[in-house]
Motif scaffolding. Sequence first.
Motif, short mmCIF file in Angstrom:
data_model
loop_
_atom_site.label_atom_id
_atom_site.label_comp_id
_atom_site.label_asym_id
_atom_site.label_seq_id
_atom_site.Cartn_x
_atom_site.Cartn_y
_atom_site.Cartn_z
N GLU A 226 0.83 -1.20 0.00
CA GLU A 226 0.00 0.00 0.00
C GLU A 226 0.86 1.25 0.00
OE1 GLU A 226 -3.42 0.22 2.70
OE2 GLU A 226 -2.90 -1.82 3.34
N ARG A 227 0.27 2.37 -0.45
CA ARG A 227 0.98 3.64 -0.46
C ARG A 227 0.70 4.39 0.85
NH1 ARG A 227 0.21 8.80 -0.90
NH2 ARG A 227 1.68 10.12 -1.98
N TYR A 228 1.78 4.90 1.45
CA TYR A 228 1.69 5.70 2.67
C TYR A 228 2.40 7.02 2.43
CZ TYR A 228 0.17 1.49 5.05
OH TYR A 228 -0.54 0.38 5.42
N ASP A 229 1.93 8.06 3.12
CA ASP A 229 2.57 9.37 3.00
C ASP A 229 3.77 9.49 3.93
OD1 ASP A 229 0.79 10.71 1.07
OD2 ASP A 229 -0.72 10.34 2.62
N ALA A 230 3.76 8.75 5.01
CA ALA A 230 4.87 8.79 5.98
C ALA A 230 4.82 7.54 6.84
CB ALA A 230 4.78 10.02 6.86
N VAL A 231 5.96 7.25 7.46
CA VAL A 231 6.01 6.15 8.41
C VAL A 231 6.70 6.67 9.68
CG1 VAL A 231 8.15 5.23 7.41
CG2 VAL A 231 6.72 3.75 8.79
#
Length: 128
Positions: free
Chosen positions: A45-50
């Motif tokens: 999945e695509r995330y904006d930040a971790v």
Amino acid sequence: MESKPKVLVVVGGRECECLQANLQELSQVVVASGLEEALGKLRSERYDAVFSAWELQGGTWSDFVSSLREQGIHVPAIVYYHCAGEAEWMKALDGGAFDLLAPPFDKYKLAVVLEHVMASRRGLAAVA
């Protein structure tokens, strides 16, 4: 209105409870319980930040950031640690982290970090 950023929180200890609670109001939060689970989620999945704990099940933040680079996963990694000073901050930045946060994880601090992450991502997208 812009949608809330999607962030992955890789848990490490009790300090992440406050982090998660405050991030819930600012973003869509998904939780991973260790290094391998986090990498799996980031691959699918695509995330904006971790947000990664300093110490993780299966490794450290440094192992995690290195794995992101090796696997070609481009996501800003913010490390959190219960007692971060200047030396730890420099180590995190030198190791490829976007930032290092120490408690308290108040909403204002998290909002500023998320805004910097999103501005950085917009800037990178404009260059590409």
